[in-house]
Scaffold this motif. Structure first.
Motif, PDB file in Angstrom:
ATOM      1  N   GLY A   1      -8.176  12.069   1.664  1.00 26.00           N
ATOM      2  CA  GLY A   1      -9.520  11.267   1.175  1.00 26.00           C
ATOM      3  C   GLY A   1     -10.325  11.817   1.009  1.00 26.00           C
ATOM      4  O   GLY A   1     -10.288  13.128   0.395  1.00 26.00           O
ATOM      5  N   THR A   2     -12.009  11.279   1.306  1.00 18.82           N
ATOM      6  CA  THR A   2     -12.939  11.874   1.884  1.00 18.82           C
ATOM      7  C   THR A   2     -13.341  13.410   2.736  1.00 18.82           C
ATOM      8  O   THR A   2     -13.859  13.705   2.619  1.00 18.82           O
TER       9      THR A   2
ATOM     10  N   MET B   1       0.660  -1.617  -0.418  1.00 15.45           N
ATOM     11  CA  MET B   1      -0.340   0.048  -0.133  1.00 15.45           C
ATOM     12  C   MET B   1       1.174   1.201   0.051  1.00 15.45           C
ATOM     13  O   MET B   1       1.864   1.569   0.601  1.00 15.45           O
ATOM     14  N   SER B   2       0.654   2.334  -0.835  1.00 12.23           N
ATOM     15  CA  SER B   2       1.236   3.301  -0.929  1.00 12.23           C
ATOM     16  C   SER B   2       1.227   4.891   0.001  1.00 12.23           C
ATOM     17  O   SER B   2      -0.167   4.747   0.030  1.00 12.23           O
ATOM     18  N   HIS B   3       1.306   4.989   0.445  1.00 15.26           N
ATOM     19  CA  HIS B   3       1.264   6.557   1.224  1.00 15.26           C
ATOM     20  C   HIS B   3       1.636   7.749   0.525  1.00 15.26           C
ATOM     21  O   HIS B   3       2.397   7.489  -0.171  1.00 15.26           O
ATOM     22  N   GLN B   4       0.513   8.222   0.274  1.00 16.72           N
ATOM     23  CA  GLN B   4       0.340   9.434  -0.681  1.00 16.72           C
ATOM     24  C   GLN B   4       0.262  10.278   0.353  1.00 16.72           C
ATOM     25  O   GLN B   4      -0.711  10.405   1.367  1.00 16.72           O
ATOM     26  N   PRO B   5       1.018  11.273   0.252  1.00 13.48           N
ATOM     27  CA  PRO B   5       0.763  13.196   1.259  1.00 13.48           C
ATOM     28  C   PRO B   5      -0.460  13.330   0.978  1.00 13.48           C
ATOM     29  O   PRO B   5      -1.219  13.398  -0.007  1.00 13.48           O
ATOM     30  N   PHE B   6      -1.249  13.590   2.057  1.00 15.24           N
ATOM     31  CA  PHE B   6      -2.679  14.208   1.742  1.00 15.24           C
ATOM     32  C   PHE B   6      -2.393  16.117   1.535  1.00 15.24           C
ATOM     33  O   PHE B   6      -0.477  16.617   1.092  1.00 15.24           O
ATOM     34  N   LYS B   7      -3.422  16.356   0.300  1.00 15.75           N
ATOM     35  CA  LYS B   7      -3.423  17.613  -0.842  1.00 15.75           C
ATOM     36  C   LYS B   7      -3.594  18.715   0.146  1.00 15.75           C
ATOM     37  O   LYS B   7      -4.297  18.762   0.998  1.00 15.75           O
ATOM     38  N   ARG B   8      -2.448  19.853  -0.050  1.00 18.20           N
ATOM     39  CA  ARG B   8      -2.678  20.960   1.513  1.00 18.20           C
ATOM     40  C   ARG B   8      -3.077  22.572   0.082  1.00 18.20           C
ATOM     41  O   ARG B   8      -2.780  22.976  -0.566  1.00 18.20           O
ATOM     42  N   HIS B   9      -4.549  23.427   0.555  1.00 15.74           N
ATOM     43  CA  HIS B   9      -4.751  24.492  -0.631  1.00 15.74           C
ATOM     44  C   HIS B   9      -4.162  25.572   0.371  1.00 15.74           C
ATOM     45  O   HIS B   9      -5.083  25.711   2.098  1.00 15.74           O
ATOM     46  N   THR B  10      -4.311  26.521   0.007  1.00 16.18           N
ATOM     47  CA  THR B  10      -4.365  27.833   0.942  1.00 16.18           C
ATOM     48  C   THR B  10      -5.093  28.605   0.821  1.00 16.18           C
ATOM     49  O   THR B  10      -4.830  29.039  -0.627  1.00 16.18           O
ATOM     50  N   ILE B  11      -6.517  28.673   1.344  1.00 13.12           N
ATOM     51  CA  ILE B  11      -7.415  29.872   0.643  1.00 13.12           C
ATOM     52  C   ILE B  11      -6.916  31.550   0.697  1.00 13.12           C
ATOM     53  O   ILE B  11      -7.356  31.827  -0.246  1.00 13.12           O
ATOM     54  N   TYR B  12      -6.138  31.592   1.966  1.00  9.42           N
ATOM     55  CA  TYR B  12      -5.681  32.949   2.036  1.00  9.42           C
ATOM     56  C   TYR B  12      -4.522  33.299   3.242  1.00  9.42           C
ATOM     57  O   TYR B  12      -4.768  31.994   4.208  1.00  9.42           O
ATOM     58  N   LYS B  13      -4.145  33.943   2.875  1.00 10.66           N
ATOM     59  CA  LYS B  13      -3.006  34.179   4.019  1.00 10.66           C
ATOM     60  C   LYS B  13      -2.367  35.482   4.078  1.00 10.66           C
ATOM     61  O   LYS B  13      -2.148  36.084   2.751  1.00 10.66           O
TER      62      LYS B  13
END
Length: 81
Positions: free
Chosen positions: A26-27, A1-13
């Motif tokens: 995931g979901t 099973m491969s480990h994929q990093p979580f996808k991160r998004h910056t909405i504002y900073k």
């Protein structure tokens, strides 16, 4: 099973004390809002529709304290998650 990093998004900073980040696990979607006024708030959503509903209420256009362009950029960032 491969480990994929979580996808991160910056909405504002705006600076290191005023930002909103979204991490897709995931979901599950974890939204972290950091404010110099309220501290850190974390919201968990099961799916994108729930997050978009929260965003439309949190950033209601008629109550938004910023320009039309700023509001549109925030909403577009949420839609791109």
């Amino acid at each position: 099973m491969s480990h994929q990093p979580f996808k991160r998004h910056t909405i504002y900073k705006k600076d290191k004390w005023n930002m909103l980040n979204v991490e897709v696990q995931g979901t599950k979607i974890v939204l972290t809002e950091i404010s110099d006024q309220w501290g850190e708030e974390c919201h968990n959503f099961i799916g994108r529709p729930a997050m978009l509903h929260w965003a439309s209420e949190r950033f209601a256009k008629d109550k938004f304290e910023g320009t039309e362009e700023e509001w549109q950029a925030i909403m577009d960032a949420f839609k791109n998650v």
